[in-house]
Motif scaffolding. Sequence first.
Motif, PDB file in Angstrom:
ATOM      1  N   PHE A  34      -1.593   2.474   5.097  1.00 37.44           N
ATOM      2  CA  PHE A  34      -0.859   3.103   4.002  1.00 37.44           C
ATOM      3  C   PHE A  34      -0.137   4.355   4.499  1.00 37.44           C
ATOM      4  O   PHE A  34       1.033   4.588   4.180  1.00 37.44           O
ATOM      5  N   ARG A  38       2.838   3.387   6.726  1.00 36.33           N
ATOM      6  CA  ARG A  38       3.957   2.894   5.904  1.00 36.33           C
ATOM      7  C   ARG A  38       4.668   4.051   5.207  1.00 36.33           C
ATOM      8  O   ARG A  38       5.893   4.096   5.165  1.00 36.33           O
ATOM      9  N   THR A  39       3.883   4.975   4.676  1.00 37.65           N
ATOM     10  CA  THR A  39       4.473   6.128   3.990  1.00 37.65           C
ATOM     11  C   THR A  39       5.287   6.980   4.945  1.00 37.65           C
ATOM     12  O   THR A  39       6.362   7.472   4.597  1.00 37.65           O
ATOM     13  N   ASN A  53      -7.225   4.024   5.387  1.00 37.55           N
ATOM     14  CA  ASN A  53      -5.881   4.179   4.823  1.00 37.55           C
ATOM     15  C   ASN A  53      -4.812   4.346   5.893  1.00 37.55           C
ATOM     16  O   ASN A  53      -3.674   4.706   5.577  1.00 37.55           O
ATOM     17  N   ALA A  80      -5.326   3.647  -2.258  1.00 38.16           N
ATOM     18  CA  ALA A  80      -5.633   4.538  -1.136  1.00 38.16           C
ATOM     19  C   ALA A  80      -6.621   5.626  -1.555  1.00 38.16           C
ATOM     20  O   ALA A  80      -7.549   5.944  -0.800  1.00 38.16           O
ATOM     21  N   ARG A  86       0.519   1.844  -7.442  1.00 41.80           N
ATOM     22  CA  ARG A  86      -0.738   1.133  -7.220  1.00 41.80           C
ATOM     23  C   ARG A  86      -1.252   1.359  -5.796  1.00 41.80           C
ATOM     24  O   ARG A  86      -2.445   1.542  -5.590  1.00 41.80           O
ATOM     25  N   ASP A  87      -0.344   1.340  -4.813  1.00 38.32           N
ATOM     26  CA  ASP A  87      -0.767   1.541  -3.429  1.00 38.32           C
ATOM     27  C   ASP A  87      -1.466   2.889  -3.255  1.00 38.32           C
ATOM     28  O   ASP A  87      -2.474   2.987  -2.556  1.00 38.32           O
TER      29      ASP A  87
END
Length: 108
Positions: free
Chosen positions: A99, A102-103, A96, A65, A60-61
């Motif tokens: 995101f 975090r990735t 983003n 994004a 979902r993330d």
Amino acid sequence: MDFLASVAIASAVAIVSFTAVCVVLAWRQGFADERPVLIENLLRRQGERVACHALASGGRDFAVAVKRCVECPQVGRCTTWLASGAIDGFESFCPNAGFIQRTKRLSA
């Protein structure tokens, strides 16, 4: 022609008409707003491992994004940033950025 045959023909015509209208509307929408999806390029700039982690997750993330990327008003800045070859600096304009950070942490 009996009543049931008339209803069947009318239903078939209605379904075909509805389907044709949906196809035409979807086709027009698809070509009306060709927005680039730059997040893959941005992720690859952070490293193949980061990009693979984000793309493979398919969660979902990532979907959110991609949606943010397609709707982003900063396409020009992003394209210029990508053309520059920089690795950092996207954080100031990219919706983003969180995101991606975090990735990167998860991929380390």
